[in-house]
Each structure stands twice: as structure tokens, then as C-alpha cells.
Design an enzyme around this catalytic site. Structure first.
Site, PDB file in Angstrom:
ATOM      1  N   HIS A   1       0.836  -1.201   0.000  1.00 19.39           N
ATOM      2  CA  HIS A   1       0.000   0.000   0.000  1.00 19.39           C
ATOM      3  C   HIS A   1       0.871   1.253   0.000  1.00 19.39           C
ATOM      4  O   HIS A   1       0.680   2.161  -0.823  1.00 19.39           O
ATOM      5  CB  HIS A   1      -0.913  -0.013   1.236  1.00 19.39           C
ATOM      6  CG  HIS A   1      -1.767   1.205   1.380  1.00 19.39           C
ATOM      7  ND1 HIS A   1      -3.115   1.216   1.055  1.00 19.39           N
ATOM      8  CD2 HIS A   1      -1.489   2.463   1.815  1.00 19.39           C
ATOM      9  CE1 HIS A   1      -3.609   2.420   1.280  1.00 19.39           C
ATOM     10  NE2 HIS A   1      -2.636   3.195   1.740  1.00 19.39           N
ATOM     11  N   GLU A   2       1.841   1.294   0.912  1.00 20.16           N
ATOM     12  CA  GLU A   2       2.681   2.493   1.017  1.00 20.16           C
ATOM     13  C   GLU A   2       3.590   2.660  -0.198  1.00 20.16           C
ATOM     14  O   GLU A   2       3.797   3.772  -0.684  1.00 20.16           O
ATOM     15  CB  GLU A   2       3.511   2.439   2.300  1.00 20.16           C
ATOM     16  CG  GLU A   2       2.703   2.524   3.582  1.00 20.16           C
ATOM     17  CD  GLU A   2       1.810   3.753   3.659  1.00 20.16           C
ATOM     18  OE1 GLU A   2       2.201   4.827   3.144  1.00 20.16           O
ATOM     19  OE2 GLU A   2       0.703   3.650   4.217  1.00 20.16           O
TER      20      GLU A   2
ATOM     21  N   HIS B   1       1.848   4.202  -3.143  1.00 19.57           N
ATOM     22  CA  HIS B   1       1.814   5.671  -3.134  1.00 19.57           C
ATOM     23  C   HIS B   1       3.061   6.252  -3.809  1.00 19.57           C
ATOM     24  O   HIS B   1       3.017   7.354  -4.363  1.00 19.57           O
ATOM     25  CB  HIS B   1       1.728   6.199  -1.704  1.00 19.57           C
ATOM     26  CG  HIS B   1       0.377   6.011  -1.066  1.00 19.57           C
ATOM     27  ND1 HIS B   1      -0.808   6.245  -1.727  1.00 19.57           N
ATOM     28  CD2 HIS B   1       0.029   5.625   0.194  1.00 19.57           C
ATOM     29  CE1 HIS B   1      -1.818   6.019  -0.911  1.00 19.57           C
ATOM     30  NE2 HIS B   1      -1.330   5.641   0.261  1.00 19.57           N
TER      31      HIS B   1
ATOM     32  N   CYS C   1      -7.819   4.467  -3.028  1.00 19.33           N
ATOM     33  CA  CYS C   1      -8.890   4.033  -3.934  1.00 19.33           C
ATOM     34  C   CYS C   1     -10.251   4.166  -3.242  1.00 19.33           C
ATOM     35  O   CYS C   1     -10.403   3.785  -2.079  1.00 19.33           O
ATOM     36  CB  CYS C   1      -8.664   2.586  -4.354  1.00 19.33           C
ATOM     37  SG  CYS C   1      -9.891   1.975  -5.526  1.00 19.33           S
TER      38      CYS C   1
ATOM     39  N   CYS D   1     -10.131  -2.634  -2.326  1.00 22.89           N
ATOM     40  CA  CYS D   1      -8.811  -2.625  -2.967  1.00 22.89           C
ATOM     41  C   CYS D   1      -7.701  -2.489  -1.936  1.00 22.89           C
ATOM     42  O   CYS D   1      -7.903  -1.924  -0.841  1.00 22.89           O
ATOM     43  CB  CYS D   1      -8.770  -1.439  -3.953  1.00 22.89           C
ATOM     44  SG  CYS D   1      -7.189  -1.133  -4.767  1.00 22.89           S
TER      45      CYS D   1
ATOM     46  N   CYS E   1      -6.518   0.531  -9.951  1.00 21.97           N
ATOM     47  CA  CYS E   1      -5.147   0.641  -9.446  1.00 21.97           C
ATOM     48  C   CYS E   1      -4.194  -0.325 -10.140  1.00 21.97           C
ATOM     49  O   CYS E   1      -3.015  -0.014 -10.334  1.00 21.97           O
ATOM     50  CB  CYS E   1      -5.147   0.435  -7.935  1.00 21.97           C
ATOM     51  SG  CYS E   1      -6.131   1.683  -7.059  1.00 21.97           S
TER      52      CYS E   1
END
Length: 309
Positions: free
Chosen positions: A238-239, A242, A249, A254, A276
Site C-alpha cells: 500500500h505504502e 503511493h 482508492c 482494494c 489501481c
């Protein structure tokens, strides 16, 4: 994962995702391509078709969940095009750096698993850097609610060192984080302009909040090491997502959904939604099917069979 379907899909949703339906002479199935491909590639685009069996549209958030408190409008594919951060020939290494403050570092076996998964997920070479003690470098506090030790994640990012060959640097720690004094905590924080991020595994541990610092004891973890690795992989990806310029999202369930607490993070998927996935595919141009195959092998090797679905 996703596959092409003959059922009708909202044209506006397809535009958000960044795929285009193609005429099918046989009319036996819906064919599609990504809007950025000159040559139609049903092989890859079919994994972004939003069929309801593979992808669930985002539910209305409950009280206390991320979107109930953070008003985000989302980032469609076209909006992503103006926020891209892509690897280059001399800037393509993804670094994982174990950070310590007062607590023990993330165990070496966990770091190895994270490194393996990051290489599969993003299609980049991964290096595990030397651990760095940043206790004297950043502000800290004792959380007034949990009474555990925390450090300022924003200050951590300011002090992060990014090697010249790095696409991005992800600091990983067992220390709890807060992004600014008014916030209770944050799972992770990223700075795209500096190509670095930091994320904490503290709140994924069963003994969080019982002592000043959390300690990783796999024998005490509910679900054992496998659950801890799944959680760690999710917040890491997730990080790092970015770092590519991918925002939170709001369209589907997601991996890139924001989360306010552990339950919300746990119930979210480990995979990218069509929107994504298309963003990451546009930058990396990996073979999506082969990528999923390797992900399945990884989950199976870590006794996480439910991730195969």
C-alpha cells in the site's frame, strides 16, 4: 482474478478504470484493451474488467472507517497520468530499511519474506538495507490512549536517506507512528516527492498496548507468523503504491483503500482493483497473469491459502 465478461458494464466505470471495450465479431464475449495500449492486449486487459465475481465495488463506509472520516474523491486512471513517479534505468532499486528507535528491529526472516513479495508485486529488484537507529533523530511521545511509545512519521521521512539508484526507500519498523500531533496514529506514511515511505507493524502484534514497546513473538500471535506476514505485505505494498503516484482508492474494495483501524485493514483485499492495477501496469508493463501466478505461489509457501481466491 478478473476476466472478460459479456455482461454490460457502466461505460463511466470503464473510463475510470482506463479500459475500452472492443467490437467482437463473434459476440460471444466482451473483449477489451487498456486505453494506453496501441495494440489490443486482451491477455492483460481482461484482468482489469470489473466483473462482480472478482471485484467488489466500494461499500459505504461505516462509522469510524476511513472514508467516513476522510473525504476523498478518488483518482481515476486519467488523473493518475499527471501524478506518475516511475523507475528509471539508473533508479530502479526498491530498498527496504529496518528502522529502530527503542524497540527491536523487524526479524530478518520477516524482512526476507517482504523482500520476496515486493519483488513479485512491483516487478522491481529489492534490496534490504542496513538497520538504522533513528531514536535521536526524530520527535517522539507517549500515546495518551495506549500509553505506548511513538515517533513522528513525518520527521522520519525528512531524515530518510535515498540512495542514488533507488526508485524508493521503504522504512519498516515495530515502533508505532503518528503523522502529526493531532492524530492518534498512522499505519504508514509516504512522501512521493522524496521517494520514501515508512510503515509500522506495531499495531499488527497481539501484545501492542501492553508495554511501552511491542515485541514480535510468533508463538503468541493469533494466526501465527502467516497472519503477521500477510498484514506486513499489505501495508508495505500500500505504502509503496503511493510512491508510484497511486492515491487511495474509493471505487472498489482494494489494497489501496485507506484504513482507520486494524479491523478495517484486515478485511480489505491483498490485491489491486481494476483501476489501481491498470495504473501500476501502465508504469511497469509486467505480465499480469505470470505476476498473479507468482503471488499465489508466495501465499501458498507461507500457508496463506485464502489469498488464492
Amino acid at each position: 482474478m478478473g476476466a472478460s465478461s459479456s455482461s454490460a458494464v457502466d461505460v463511466k466505470l470503464l473510463k475510470v478504470i482506463g479500459i475500452k471495450m472492443l467490437p467482437d465479431k463473434e459476440k460471444s464475449s466482451s473483449k477489451c484493451r487498456t486505453v494506453h495500449e496501441k495494440v489490443p492486449s486482451e491477455k492483460n486487459a481482461r484482468f482489469m474488467y470489473p466483473d462482480s465475481e472478482s471485484f467488489k465495488q466500494k461499500k459505504k463506509s461505516k462509522s469510524g472507517e476511513w472514508l467516513a472520516q476522510q473525504k476523498e474523491s478518488g483518482q481515476n486512471f486519467n488523473q493518475f497520468l499527471s501524478h506518475i513517479n516511475r523507475p528509471g534505468c539508473h533508479r530502479k532499486i526498491l530498498y527496504l530499511i529496518p528502522l529502530i528507535f527503542e524497540e527491536e528491529p523487524v526479524p530478518a526472516n520477516i524482512l526476507r519474506s517482504l523482500s520476496e513479495y515486493a519483488a513479485i508485486f512491483f516487478g522491481l529488484p529489492v534490496k534490504i538495507g542496513k538497520k538504522r537507529n533513528m531514536f535521536k533523530d526524530v520527535p517522539n511521545r507517549i500515546n495518551e490512549h495506549t500509553h505506548n511509545f511513538q515517533v513522528d512519521a513525518s520527521a522520519v521521512l525528512d531524515k530518510m536517506e535515498v540512495p542514488s539508484d533507488a526508485f524508493c526507500v521503504a522504512g519498516i519498523t515495530l515502533c508505532d507512528l503518528y503523522p502529526q500531533p493531532s492524530w492518534n496514529f498512522v499505519f504508514g506514511l509516504a512522501n512521493m516527492s522524496k521517494s520514501c515511505g515508512v510503515y509500522s507493524l506495531a499495531r499488527y502484534l497481539s501484545n501492542f498496548g501492553y508495554t511501552r514497546n511491542t515485541v514480535y513473538k510468533p508463538e503468541e500471535e493469533k494466526g501465527g507468523e502467516a497472519t503477521f506476514i500477510r498484514r506486513a505485505c499489505k501495508v508495505m505494498c500500500h505504502e509503496i503504491g503511493h510512491m508510484y503516484g497511486i492515491h487511495h482508492c474509493v471505487f472498489f474494495e482494494c489494497l489501496m483503500n485507506g484504513s482507520n483501524h486494524l479491523q478495517e485493514a484486515d478485511t480489505g483485499p491483498s490485491f489491486l482493483c481494476p483501476v489501481c492495477l491498470n495504473k501500476l501496469y501502465y508504469v511497469m508493463k509486467f505480465d499480469i497473469e505470470e505476476r498473479y501466478r507468482k503471488m499465489v505461489e508466495f501465499w501458498r509457501s507461507h500457508s496463506l491459502m485464502e489469498e488464492d481466491d
